[in-house]
Design a protein around this motif. Structure first.
Motif, mmCIF file in Angstrom:
data_model
loop_
_atom_site.group_PDB
_atom_site.id
_atom_site.type_symbol
_atom_site.label_atom_id
_atom_site.label_comp_id
_atom_site.label_asym_id
_atom_site.label_seq_id
_atom_site.Cartn_x
_atom_site.Cartn_y
_atom_site.Cartn_z
ATOM 1 N N PHE A 31 7.246 -7.613 15.168
ATOM 2 C CA PHE A 31 7.034 -6.191 15.472
ATOM 3 C C PHE A 31 6.787 -6.097 16.970
ATOM 4 O O PHE A 31 5.677 -6.321 17.455
ATOM 5 C CB PHE A 31 5.854 -5.643 14.678
ATOM 6 N N LEU A 37 4.025 -4.020 18.679
ATOM 7 C CA LEU A 37 2.640 -4.365 18.346
ATOM 8 C C LEU A 37 2.232 -5.591 19.156
ATOM 9 O O LEU A 37 3.085 -6.392 19.558
ATOM 10 C CB LEU A 37 2.515 -4.683 16.854
ATOM 11 N N LYS A 39 -5.749 -0.282 9.688
ATOM 12 C CA LYS A 39 -4.699 -1.133 9.129
ATOM 13 C C LYS A 39 -3.536 -0.293 8.599
ATOM 14 O O LYS A 39 -2.383 -0.682 8.752
ATOM 15 C CB LYS A 39 -5.291 -1.981 7.997
ATOM 16 N N ALA A 99 -2.423 -9.851 4.720
ATOM 17 C CA ALA A 99 -2.322 -8.636 3.890
ATOM 18 C C ALA A 99 -3.507 -8.466 2.946
ATOM 19 O O ALA A 99 -3.854 -7.353 2.582
ATOM 20 C CB ALA A 99 -1.017 -8.664 3.103
ATOM 21 N N GLN A 154 11.519 -3.803 6.208
ATOM 22 C CA GLN A 154 11.754 -4.942 5.317
ATOM 23 C C GLN A 154 10.751 -6.063 5.578
ATOM 24 O O GLN A 154 10.261 -6.712 4.660
ATOM 25 C CB GLN A 154 13.183 -5.434 5.532
ATOM 26 N N MET A 155 10.435 -6.274 6.862
ATOM 27 C CA MET A 155 9.486 -7.344 7.200
ATOM 28 C C MET A 155 8.074 -6.984 6.740
ATOM 29 O O MET A 155 7.317 -7.853 6.302
ATOM 30 C CB MET A 155 9.519 -7.580 8.723
ATOM 31 N N VAL A 156 7.734 -5.697 6.837
ATOM 32 C CA VAL A 156 6.408 -5.268 6.359
ATOM 33 C C VAL A 156 6.300 -5.542 4.859
ATOM 34 O O VAL A 156 5.281 -6.045 4.378
ATOM 35 C CB VAL A 156 6.183 -3.770 6.659
ATOM 36 N N GLU A 157 7.363 -5.252 4.120
ATOM 37 C CA GLU A 157 7.352 -5.541 2.681
ATOM 38 C C GLU A 157 7.273 -7.037 2.429
ATOM 39 O O GLU A 157 6.618 -7.471 1.489
ATOM 40 C CB GLU A 157 8.606 -4.964 2.033
ATOM 41 N N SER A 158 7.908 -7.820 3.297
ATOM 42 C CA SER A 158 7.875 -9.279 3.128
ATOM 43 C C SER A 158 6.487 -9.855 3.368
ATOM 44 O O SER A 158 6.219 -10.996 3.035
ATOM 45 C CB SER A 158 8.874 -9.947 4.084
ATOM 46 N N LEU A 159 5.621 -9.067 3.997
ATOM 47 C CA LEU A 159 4.243 -9.517 4.191
ATOM 48 C C LEU A 159 3.355 -9.096 3.017
ATOM 49 O O LEU A 159 2.178 -9.441 2.972
ATOM 50 C CB LEU A 159 3.668 -8.950 5.498
ATOM 51 N N GLY A 160 3.920 -8.322 2.081
ATOM 52 C CA GLY A 160 3.168 -7.986 0.879
ATOM 53 C C GLY A 160 2.740 -6.537 0.768
ATOM 54 O O GLY A 160 1.985 -6.190 -0.150
ATOM 55 N N TYR A 161 3.186 -5.685 1.673
ATOM 56 C CA TYR A 161 2.774 -4.280 1.623
ATOM 57 C C TYR A 161 3.832 -3.441 0.906
ATOM 58 O O TYR A 161 5.024 -3.626 1.143
ATOM 59 C CB TYR A 161 2.576 -3.727 3.038
ATOM 60 N N ARG A 162 3.355 -2.515 0.078
ATOM 61 C CA ARG A 162 4.295 -1.646 -0.657
ATOM 62 C C ARG A 162 4.603 -0.435 0.225
ATOM 63 O O ARG A 162 3.901 0.571 0.191
ATOM 64 C CB ARG A 162 3.685 -1.235 -1.980
ATOM 65 N N LEU A 190 -1.790 -7.839 10.704
ATOM 66 C CA LEU A 190 -0.924 -7.293 9.664
ATOM 67 C C LEU A 190 -0.489 -8.376 8.676
ATOM 68 O O LEU A 190 -0.333 -8.111 7.481
ATOM 69 C CB LEU A 190 0.313 -6.677 10.337
ATOM 70 N N ARG A 230 3.110 1.823 11.863
ATOM 71 C CA ARG A 230 3.809 1.507 13.122
ATOM 72 C C ARG A 230 4.781 0.344 12.938
ATOM 73 O O ARG A 230 5.908 0.355 13.453
ATOM 74 C CB ARG A 230 2.791 1.161 14.217
ATOM 75 N N ALA A 231 4.343 -0.658 12.191
ATOM 76 C CA ALA A 231 5.228 -1.809 11.946
ATOM 77 C C ALA A 231 6.381 -1.394 11.039
ATOM 78 O O ALA A 231 7.526 -1.818 11.243
ATOM 79 C CB ALA A 231 4.432 -2.945 11.315
ATOM 80 N N THR A 252 10.026 -6.906 -3.389
ATOM 81 C CA THR A 252 9.653 -7.829 -2.312
ATOM 82 C C THR A 252 8.130 -7.966 -2.119
ATOM 83 O O THR A 252 7.628 -9.089 -2.022
ATOM 84 C CB THR A 252 10.316 -7.381 -0.991
ATOM 85 N N PRO A 253 7.366 -6.849 -2.053
ATOM 86 C CA PRO A 253 5.921 -7.013 -1.803
ATOM 87 C C PRO A 253 5.228 -7.850 -2.884
ATOM 88 O O PRO A 253 4.313 -8.619 -2.582
ATOM 89 C CB PRO A 253 5.390 -5.575 -1.803
ATOM 90 N N LEU A 269 -1.440 0.518 11.393
ATOM 91 C CA LEU A 269 -0.673 -0.677 11.790
ATOM 92 C C LEU A 269 0.558 -0.833 10.889
ATOM 93 O O LEU A 269 1.660 -1.134 11.359
ATOM 94 C CB LEU A 269 -1.598 -1.890 11.639
ATOM 95 N N ILE A 270 0.338 -0.609 9.589
ATOM 96 C CA ILE A 270 1.453 -0.733 8.635
ATOM 97 C C ILE A 270 2.518 0.321 8.930
ATOM 98 O O ILE A 270 3.714 0.023 8.915
ATOM 99 C CB ILE A 270 0.931 -0.580 7.183
ATOM 100 N N ASN A 274 10.316 -2.242 11.444
ATOM 101 C CA ASN A 274 11.018 -3.174 10.568
ATOM 102 C C ASN A 274 10.362 -3.143 9.182
ATOM 103 O O ASN A 274 9.493 -3.938 8.868
ATOM 104 C CB ASN A 274 10.950 -4.586 11.167
ATOM 105 N N ALA A 304 5.816 -11.449 -2.156
ATOM 106 C CA ALA A 304 4.985 -11.906 -1.032
ATOM 107 C C ALA A 304 3.544 -12.104 -1.496
ATOM 108 O O ALA A 304 2.903 -13.106 -1.151
ATOM 109 C CB ALA A 304 5.048 -10.884 0.106
ATOM 110 N N ARG A 305 3.039 -11.169 -2.291
ATOM 111 C CA ARG A 305 1.645 -11.284 -2.738
ATOM 112 C C ARG A 305 1.451 -12.450 -3.698
ATOM 113 O O ARG A 305 0.347 -12.955 -3.851
ATOM 114 C CB ARG A 305 1.199 -9.969 -3.395
ATOM 115 N N MET A 320 13.643 -13.603 -1.683
ATOM 116 C CA MET A 320 12.586 -12.720 -1.177
ATOM 117 C C MET A 320 12.725 -11.301 -1.728
ATOM 118 O O MET A 320 11.801 -10.492 -1.605
ATOM 119 C CB MET A 320 12.679 -12.706 0.364
#
Lengths: 241, 343
Positions: free
Chosen positions: A92, A95, B217, A106, B230-238, A103, B223-224, A74-75, B220-221, B228, A78-79, A52
């Motif tokens: 989270f 949230l 959004k 993406a 690392q988890m936000v990056e694992s969802l695809g966000y830079r 979220l 706040r998340a 990593t991003p 949201l990014i 965490n 994921a993408r 990952m």
């Protein structure tokens, strides 16, 4: 074996001064469930996290969907379609369930058809849609963690111990959801300590020892050979069912 | 599709005790205002002090809000944040001095236009400097707290000295725009016009930040990401890009706070940001790391406490905020509304 969606070659990973992965070679077939098994501390979670991109590989290559992703952040991984469900679930907690799911989508808004499927697999998520995720039970958090990975089309799922510490009824829900994912064509690399679940879900198995893969083969072969299980994995696996 | 477990949970209303526990930090502000009323006695003095305290709190919140997000998102301790407060004040006040024709005119529209232009100039410049600060000073020291403290303090000193080079070593005195001077009388209390404006502006910024953080959004990014990353990056966000955006926005808000504080005090110095950082850090810590709402409540408590104590017991004014921080940390060691747990 069908063409691999993921191939690890000679993967080495250090965490601080510790050399955790010592040359992992692994091939994950497309559209199937590959179980990554082994005693505690042999490097299963580090393998998933290196794939990952959470840990940088010191050497070796990671090929995913015919591309070398070893140096990707990593991003980008994921993408490219890799979904990740960590051992600690990575929820989270401040949230709401809804915000966690929004979220997770993406690339755009949540697909209603996909959400319907998720609610059918995990009804408590619909019940607690507007509740803070931190207030969910352990099982519900795990449902949310997997649902989040399912919020978008993925090619490969990396899932780390999804049944850890869960009641049998929830374990069976998790197993069912993973089976559904596989039926939809996804490839899954699954770390699992519950051998009954591993046996029921796995098409292939790879066993780790000392930061390396020491055995690979059909899951059925491993499930049928208790001496092999004992030799490869000792007594750490929870043998159930 | 898989059969779900038989268990069919339902949502129930949280108990009164639980709800009170969650609302406790929010209730502290009205409780303090009520306590102030009982201790001061004279309603007109109490009202004047309360508006003054709220105005001060709002300005501290504007300065602290960016810092708490930067702290929460990337675990960066930026002691250089004070540089943006000073720089914002100097840029904004320079614009106001250049627009003296507008500020001296007895026209509320022209006065407010001058302030808005000053704020815009200060925010653009401090945002741009913030971008450079992140790139040159902060980026090489991610994950190393001691180095962060050393290099950001160094950055603060460099910016302060640059202010001396550009604007000279002396403090600059200024008058507030014509229509914002003086006070209005309400219920026998003298309420300074500028303080009322500061309360309105601070409240508007808080509500806008809350709207962005809760309803978009990108919010949201953020706040998340505070919880965490690392988890936000694992969802695809830079997350790096988001962090740079937050750093720039936080620097711009500090600049805005600097303009407001400069107008409030009537004098600006290169060291004003450095001095404000004590209050800003107190607010970030008692609010809870990473929490904008916590910083807001913390800032109001600090502003009110300082004004009430300065009136009631002037000798205790200097230690009132340290006392407040001690009391809150004894009650909630992670701060009132922590998003990130202190390590």
């Amino acid at each position: 074996m069908s063409d691999p969606v993921l191939e690890l070659s000679g993967l080495h990973t250090d965490i601080a001064q510790y050399h955790i992965l010592e040359g992992v070679d692994l091939s994950v077939p497309r559209g199937q469930v590959t179980m990554l098994l082994g005693r505690n501390g042999v490097g299963k979670t580090t393998t998933l996290r290196t794939i990952m991109g959470h840990w940088a590989a010191k050497s070796g290559t990671i090929r995913y969907d015919a591309q070398d992703i070893t140096g990707w952040p990593t991003p980008a991984r994921a993408r490219a379609g890799i979904g990740f469900v960590p051992e600690d679930m990575g929820i989270f907690s401040d949230l709401t369930v809804e915000e966690n799911m929004v979220l997770a989508a993406a690339s755009g808004p949540l697909d209603p058809a996909r959400l319907t499927r998720i609610f059918a697999a995990f009804p408590p998520l619909k019940t607690f849609w507007t509740a803070e995720a931190g207030n969910l039970s352990g099982g519900q958090k795990q449902m949310l963690s997997i649902a989040r990975a399912m919020a978008e089309e993925r090619i490969l799922y990396l899932i780390d111990e999804p049944t850890k510490g869960l009641a049998p009824a929830i374990v069976s829900t998790m197993a069912g959801a993973l089976r559904d994912l596989k039926a939809q064509g996804a490839s899954i690399l699954l770390v699992e300590q519950n051998f009954a679940v591993a046996k029921a879900l796995g098409d292939h198995a790879a066993v780790m020892e000392g930061g390396r893969i020491v055995w690979t083969g059909p899951m059925a072969e491993l499930a049928a050979d208790t001496a092999l299980q004992e030799r490869l994995m000792g007594l750490n696996m929870e043998v159930q069912g | 599709m898989t059969a779900a477990p038989d268990h069919a949970p339902t949502m129930t209303r949280a108990s009164l005790f639980h709800r009170l526990g969650q609302a406790a930090p929010v209730l502290l502000v009205p409780i303090l205002i009520l306590a102030g009323f009982l201790a001061i006695g004279a309603p007109s003095s109490w009202l004047t002090l309360t508006v003054s305290g709220l105005a001060m709190g709002m300005m501290i919140f504007v300065m602290a809000s960016g810092l708490t997000l930067v702290f929460g998102l990337m675990d960066v301790i930026n002691f250089g944040h004070g540089a943006f407060i000073s720089l914002g004040a100097f840029v904004g006040i320079s614009v106001l001095l250049a627009l003296s024709g507008w500020t001296e005119a007895p026209s509320l529209v022209l006065n407010l236009a001058a302030i808005l232009l000053a704020i815009a100039a200060a925010m653009v410049l401090t945002g741009a400097v913030g971008w450079g600060f992140e790139r040159v000073i902060v980026r090489p020291v991610y994950g190393a707290h001691l180095k962060q403290i050393l290099v950001t303090v160094g950055g603060l000193i460099v910016v302060e000295q640059l202010i001396h080079v550009i604007w000279g070593p002396d403090e600059i005195f200024l008058n507030r725009p014509e229509t914002l001077q003086g006070a209005i009388t309400f219920a026998g209390a003298a309420l300074e016009k500028y303080r009322i404006l500061a309360v309105a502006l601070g409240l508007a910024i808080f509500l806008a930040m809350r709207l962005v953080l809760r309803r978009t959004k990108i919010g949201l990014i953020v706040r998340a990401g505070v919880q965490n990353g690392q988890m936000v990056e694992s969802l695809g966000y830079r997350l790096r890009l988001v962090f740079i955006g937050v750093f720039v926005a936080g620097s711009a808000l500090a600049g805005l706070g600097g303009v407001m504080w400069g107008l409030y005090q009537g004098v600006i110095t290169a060291g004003m940001g450095e001095r404000m950082m004590i209050l800003v850090f107190i607010v970030v810590i008692i609010g809870g790391l990473g929490s904008v709402e916590g910083a807001f409540i913390g800032a109001l408590l600090v502003g009110l406490m300082q004004n009430y104590i300065a009136f009631l017991e002037p000798k205790l004014a200097l230690v009132s905020n340290i006392g407040l921080m001690t009391a809150i940390l004894m009650w909630r060691p992670q701060g009132m509304m922590p998003v990130v747990k202190a390590k």
